[in-house]
Write an enzyme that holds these catalytic residues in place. Structure first.
Site, PDB file in Angstrom:
ATOM      1  N   HIS A  77      46.246 -16.730  32.963  1.00 51.26           N
ATOM      2  CA  HIS A  77      45.345 -15.619  33.204  1.00 51.26           C
ATOM      3  C   HIS A  77      45.009 -15.538  34.688  1.00 51.26           C
ATOM      4  CE1 HIS A  77      42.926 -19.137  31.796  1.00 51.26           C
ATOM      5  NE2 HIS A  77      42.288 -18.899  32.916  1.00 51.26           N
ATOM      6  N   TYR A  85      40.458 -13.279  33.102  1.00 52.57           N
ATOM      7  CA  TYR A  85      40.939 -12.220  32.215  1.00 52.57           C
ATOM      8  C   TYR A  85      42.444 -12.353  32.053  1.00 52.57           C
ATOM      9  CZ  TYR A  85      36.431  -9.851  32.706  1.00 52.57           C
ATOM     10  OH  TYR A  85      35.092  -9.544  32.679  1.00 52.57           O
ATOM     11  N   THR A  86      42.925 -11.946  30.891  1.00 48.16           N
ATOM     12  CA  THR A  86      44.368 -11.959  30.633  1.00 48.16           C
ATOM     13  C   THR A  86      44.889 -10.532  30.623  1.00 48.16           C
ATOM     14  OG1 THR A  86      44.150 -13.926  29.241  1.00 48.16           O
ATOM     15  CG2 THR A  86      46.204 -12.687  29.084  1.00 48.16           C
TER      16      THR A  86
END
Length: 292
Positions: free
Chosen positions: A93, A110-111
């Site tokens: 991520h 966040y991915t």
């Protein structure tokens, strides 16, 4: 590239054919052909520029913000060139940096839902919580603004064929790493890994990426299945699970414990703790489990 070199060769040969002896003309043709091959090889094998830096934050421009529901939006950020890729290994991520409502700096992982097969941009699907510090930053972002990003980071990196099958248990926005891995597997014709996803939410409107997930299920019915669970399902027409994810749901919708399978999970901390207990009781050993 090939067409351009053929055109160049044609113009050169046409110009030279009237003034250069046949033997020398043949030599010129050989040289031009060799140059064409070298340039074509370089063009085809040059890797796209990877943009991420694990140590330094870099600014990426928000070029499109699309509302998904009342508290979720899809953010598209431009990369430096149309041929650039983010450079994020599957399963990793990124870290985003912003400002909370008090103006204090905040960071959060966040991915992206995009892969390095997507050139020139990357996308985040973000759930913006009422009092979330990073949620405030995303909520206030407008097209044309910039986001500071660095990476990659993470303890999980997927390699094709590393297991026979994945079970996946996700809650809310925890679907994004599962979606990333699912895309990478199903879009690779050489990867035959099977996937079983249990995805829990509060209401039907909270289900993220449902259209894409259902599309995978239709296209790969023997390799990918998704089971939705809602704590507040619609009054009529709901055929998925109701309430919280149970041991029976895991038993029925995830691959059985084995040395060549793994169960991935991502969601709120309370859910993660409950799922770990269920998996342990069902016989999934520590090396068969991974929490994002």
């Amino acid at each position: 590239m090939e067409k351009i070199m053929m055109m160049v060769s044609g113009f050169v040969m046409k110009d030279l054919s009237s003034s250069v002896p046949h033997a020398e003309l043949l030599g010129v043709l050989v040289i031009i052909t060799s140059i064409s091959i070298v340039l074509a090889y370089h063009y085809c094998t040059t890797k796209p520029k990877r943009c991420l830096d694990p140590e330094k934050f870099q600014e990426f421009k928000l070029v499109k913000k699309t509302a998904v529901n009342h508290n979720v939006a899809r953010f598209r950020f431009a990369l430096p060139t149309p041929k650039s890729v983010l450079g994020l290994p599957v399963g990793n991520h990124i870290i985003c940096r912003g400002r909370d409502a008090e103006g204090q700096e905040v960071t959060k992982p966040y991915t992206p839902v995009t892969l390095d097969s997507d050139f020139g941009y990357f996308e985040l699907v973000v759930k913006m919580y009422p009092h979330g510090r990073m949620s405030h930053h995303f909520r206030e972002m407008h097209e044309g603004d910039y986001m500071a990003v660095k990476g990659p980071t993470g303890r999980f990196t997927y390699k094709p064929g590393q297991v026979r099958a994945f079970g996946m248990i996700a809650g809310g926005s925890g679907i994004t790493p599962m979606f990333q891995v699912t895309r990478a597997i199903l879009e690779n014709p050489k990867d035959k890994t099977n996937l079983s996803l249990i995805y829990a939410n509060t209401t039907f409107q909270d289900i993220l990426l449902k259209e894409e997930l259902d599309g995978f299920a239709r296209k790969f019915p023997s390799r990918f299945n998704v089971y939705y669970v809602l704590s507040q399902p619609p009054a009529e027409g709901w055929s998925g699970g109701v309430g919280r994810i149970t041991k029976d749901m895991i038993r029925n919708h995830c691959p059985a414990p084995a040395s060549d399978i793994q169960v991935l999970r991502c969601g709120p901390s309370g859910m993660n703790k409950a799922m770990a207990a269920h998996l342990n009781e069902l016989g999934y050993t520590a090396d068969m489990q991974f929490k994002f």
